[in-house]
Design a protein around this motif. Sequence first.
Motif, PDB file in Angstrom:
ATOM      1  N   ASP A 196     -65.871  17.997 -28.468  1.00 59.66           N
ATOM      2  CA  ASP A 196     -65.709  18.766 -27.233  1.00 59.66           C
ATOM      3  C   ASP A 196     -64.754  17.978 -26.346  1.00 59.66           C
ATOM      4  O   ASP A 196     -65.050  16.860 -25.929  1.00 59.66           O
ATOM      5  CB  ASP A 196     -67.070  18.934 -26.546  1.00 59.66           C
ATOM      6  CG  ASP A 196     -67.022  19.877 -25.351  1.00 59.66           C
ATOM      7  OD1 ASP A 196     -65.939  20.041 -24.763  1.00 59.66           O
ATOM      8  OD2 ASP A 196     -68.090  20.419 -24.984  1.00 59.66           O
ATOM      9  N   ALA A 197     -63.603  18.548 -26.036  1.00 62.42           N
ATOM     10  CA  ALA A 197     -62.537  17.800 -25.372  1.00 62.42           C
ATOM     11  C   ALA A 197     -62.597  17.848 -23.844  1.00 62.42           C
ATOM     12  O   ALA A 197     -61.670  17.344 -23.195  1.00 62.42           O
ATOM     13  CB  ALA A 197     -61.176  18.316 -25.839  1.00 62.42           C
ATOM     14  N   HIS A 198     -63.675  18.387 -23.264  1.00 63.29           N
ATOM     15  CA  HIS A 198     -63.697  18.474 -21.802  1.00 63.29           C
ATOM     16  C   HIS A 198     -65.120  18.709 -21.301  1.00 63.29           C
ATOM     17  O   HIS A 198     -65.631  19.833 -21.338  1.00 63.29           O
ATOM     18  CB  HIS A 198     -62.791  19.613 -21.339  1.00 63.29           C
ATOM     19  CG  HIS A 198     -62.439  19.591 -19.888  1.00 63.29           C
ATOM     20  ND1 HIS A 198     -61.159  19.360 -19.439  1.00 63.29           N
ATOM     21  CD2 HIS A 198     -63.187  19.773 -18.777  1.00 63.29           C
ATOM     22  CE1 HIS A 198     -61.129  19.409 -18.113  1.00 63.29           C
ATOM     23  NE2 HIS A 198     -62.370  19.664 -17.688  1.00 63.29           N
ATOM     24  N   VAL A 199     -65.743  17.645 -20.818  1.00 59.97           N
ATOM     25  CA  VAL A 199     -67.091  17.724 -20.247  1.00 59.97           C
ATOM     26  C   VAL A 199     -67.168  16.814 -19.027  1.00 59.97           C
ATOM     27  O   VAL A 199     -66.596  15.718 -19.017  1.00 59.97           O
ATOM     28  CB  VAL A 199     -68.161  17.297 -21.280  1.00 59.97           C
ATOM     29  CG1 VAL A 199     -69.513  17.069 -20.607  1.00 59.97           C
ATOM     30  CG2 VAL A 199     -68.297  18.330 -22.385  1.00 59.97           C
ATOM     31  N   SER A 223     -78.469  18.178 -25.338  1.00 64.04           N
ATOM     32  CA  SER A 223     -79.345  19.317 -25.633  1.00 64.04           C
ATOM     33  C   SER A 223     -78.538  20.570 -25.941  1.00 64.04           C
ATOM     34  O   SER A 223     -79.028  21.477 -26.617  1.00 64.04           O
ATOM     35  CB  SER A 223     -80.295  19.568 -24.459  1.00 64.04           C
ATOM     36  OG  SER A 223     -79.601  20.111 -23.342  1.00 64.04           O
ATOM     37  N   HIS A 224     -77.308  20.624 -25.467  1.00 58.29           N
ATOM     38  CA  HIS A 224     -76.433  21.767 -25.743  1.00 58.29           C
ATOM     39  C   HIS A 224     -75.516  21.512 -26.933  1.00 58.29           C
ATOM     40  O   HIS A 224     -75.302  22.408 -27.758  1.00 58.29           O
ATOM     41  CB  HIS A 224     -75.575  22.077 -24.513  1.00 58.29           C
ATOM     42  CG  HIS A 224     -76.350  22.505 -23.315  1.00 58.29           C
ATOM     43  ND1 HIS A 224     -76.884  23.768 -23.188  1.00 58.29           N
ATOM     44  CD2 HIS A 224     -76.682  21.828 -22.181  1.00 58.29           C
ATOM     45  CE1 HIS A 224     -77.514  23.862 -22.026  1.00 58.29           C
ATOM     46  NE2 HIS A 224     -77.405  22.709 -21.401  1.00 58.29           N
ATOM     47  N   CYS A 225     -74.933  20.310 -27.019  1.00 55.85           N
ATOM     48  CA  CYS A 225     -73.907  20.085 -28.038  1.00 55.85           C
ATOM     49  C   CYS A 225     -74.473  19.735 -29.410  1.00 55.85           C
ATOM     50  O   CYS A 225     -73.837  20.030 -30.426  1.00 55.85           O
ATOM     51  CB  CYS A 225     -72.912  19.017 -27.575  1.00 55.85           C
ATOM     52  SG  CYS A 225     -73.509  17.322 -27.549  1.00 55.85           S
ATOM     53  N   ASP A 263     -65.955  22.683 -21.113  1.00 56.21           N
ATOM     54  CA  ASP A 263     -65.993  22.532 -19.656  1.00 56.21           C
ATOM     55  C   ASP A 263     -67.421  22.587 -19.143  1.00 56.21           C
ATOM     56  O   ASP A 263     -67.711  23.212 -18.120  1.00 56.21           O
ATOM     57  CB  ASP A 263     -65.121  23.554 -18.937  1.00 56.21           C
ATOM     58  CG  ASP A 263     -64.878  23.197 -17.464  1.00 56.21           C
ATOM     59  OD1 ASP A 263     -64.983  22.003 -17.128  1.00 56.21           O
ATOM     60  OD2 ASP A 263     -64.605  24.104 -16.656  1.00 56.21           O
ATOM     61  N   CYS A 264     -68.324  21.938 -19.861  1.00 55.27           N
ATOM     62  CA  CYS A 264     -69.696  21.803 -19.373  1.00 55.27           C
ATOM     63  C   CYS A 264     -69.718  20.903 -18.127  1.00 55.27           C
ATOM     64  O   CYS A 264     -68.879  20.021 -18.007  1.00 55.27           O
ATOM     65  CB  CYS A 264     -70.570  21.175 -20.462  1.00 55.27           C
ATOM     66  SG  CYS A 264     -71.265  22.383 -21.603  1.00 55.27           S
ATOM     67  N   TYR A 320     -73.309  27.360 -24.503  1.00 53.26           N
ATOM     68  CA  TYR A 320     -72.458  26.439 -25.250  1.00 53.26           C
ATOM     69  C   TYR A 320     -72.019  27.079 -26.562  1.00 53.26           C
ATOM     70  O   TYR A 320     -70.846  27.020 -26.942  1.00 53.26           O
ATOM     71  CB  TYR A 320     -73.216  25.141 -25.518  1.00 53.26           C
ATOM     72  CG  TYR A 320     -72.337  23.975 -25.901  1.00 53.26           C
ATOM     73  CD1 TYR A 320     -71.867  23.087 -24.940  1.00 53.26           C
ATOM     74  CD2 TYR A 320     -71.978  23.750 -27.229  1.00 53.26           C
ATOM     75  CE1 TYR A 320     -71.062  22.005 -25.278  1.00 53.26           C
ATOM     76  CE2 TYR A 320     -71.172  22.679 -27.582  1.00 53.26           C
ATOM     77  CZ  TYR A 320     -70.717  21.809 -26.603  1.00 53.26           C
ATOM     78  OH  TYR A 320     -69.908  20.750 -26.953  1.00 53.26           O
ATOM     79  N   ASP A 321     -72.963  27.703 -27.250  1.00 55.45           N
ATOM     80  CA  ASP A 321     -72.642  28.266 -28.556  1.00 55.45           C
ATOM     81  C   ASP A 321     -71.639  29.406 -28.445  1.00 55.45           C
ATOM     82  O   ASP A 321     -70.809  29.602 -29.344  1.00 55.45           O
ATOM     83  CB  ASP A 321     -73.907  28.753 -29.257  1.00 55.45           C
ATOM     84  CG  ASP A 321     -73.688  28.964 -30.744  1.00 55.45           C
ATOM     85  OD1 ASP A 321     -73.378  27.983 -31.446  1.00 55.45           O
ATOM     86  OD2 ASP A 321     -73.795  30.116 -31.210  1.00 55.45           O
ATOM     87  N   ALA A 322     -71.683  30.149 -27.334  1.00 58.36           N
ATOM     88  CA  ALA A 322     -70.703  31.220 -27.156  1.00 58.36           C
ATOM     89  C   ALA A 322     -69.299  30.656 -27.020  1.00 58.36           C
ATOM     90  O   ALA A 322     -68.327  31.256 -27.499  1.00 58.36           O
ATOM     91  CB  ALA A 322     -71.060  32.059 -25.929  1.00 58.36           C
TER      92      ALA A 322
END
Length: 315
Positions: free
Chosen positions: A45-48, A81-83, A272-273, A283-285
Amino acid sequence: MIKLNRRQFLGASAAAAASAAIPKRHSLVADEVGLSDPDTPAWIDAHVHVWTPDTSKYPLSPRFGRSDMQPASFTPDELFSHCRPAGVARVVLIQMSFYEYDNTYMIDVMRKHPGVFSGVGIVDHNASDLAERVTSLASQGVRGFRLHSRSGAKGWSNNSGMTTLWRLAAEQGLAICPLINPTDIPYVDELCSQFPDTTVVVDHFARIGVSGTIEQESLDQLCRLSRFPKTHVKTSAFYALGRKQPPYTDLVPMIRRVVDQFGPERLMWASDCPYQVQGDHTYDASIGLIRDEISFLSESDKQWMLRDTAAKVFF
């Protein structure tokens, strides 16, 4: 016999070379995010953004208060918990505006979870000790620097501090990551022309589509940046663009355009979380749009966009 067009052939060849060049993920990374299965794709994930409610240890910038922290916190554990369920093993942290030029919390998170996180910091490009700050942050694992165009990017190319930052980034192998509006694209184009050796990663499609519609002229300007070989685009922040409704398939034509112009090896997916995991957005969407919903993306394309491009630039 299956025939590949030029983009598919070049993309497949480049993907094979990159996969060979990128080291296998360390078991520590797999354990850290709960990916013990060696067959797990281990996406990036390139942006959190992350932040903590502990404002005593990590004070906010004077320009922000606790009321600005919405949600009240977004820590690595909350992120995991999301990723984890989505198979994301590594993450590029983007310095949160709440802390402005104090990158301490982001760096502490990176140190606590070695191998899992890379970082994009924020520096004051007008600081007299800019070079020292850039070098110091780079030594602590920061791989790029974010630019905010709060008042517009006009004048960036004539600002001595800004041009110094772009020069330093090229010399030290760091990325410049502009968060811009569509009207700012020409000013980034000017800097790319001045510093073609600087790696550039444009956040969130340059916010094209945030108004609810995809402005064709702005998309044309963004795609013209593809003539600079070191310029990349984040296919990200789907929750904020177009119809702003999952599964975000109204964004597919824009994604196809940037894939055709930049090639998947210069695109990187990002959530972008925590903003992607609010309301009806999940997240999955977000990852699912690239992973599952776009028929013209080959498996090689997906590997670039979901992992290899971010690995190349930030890890």
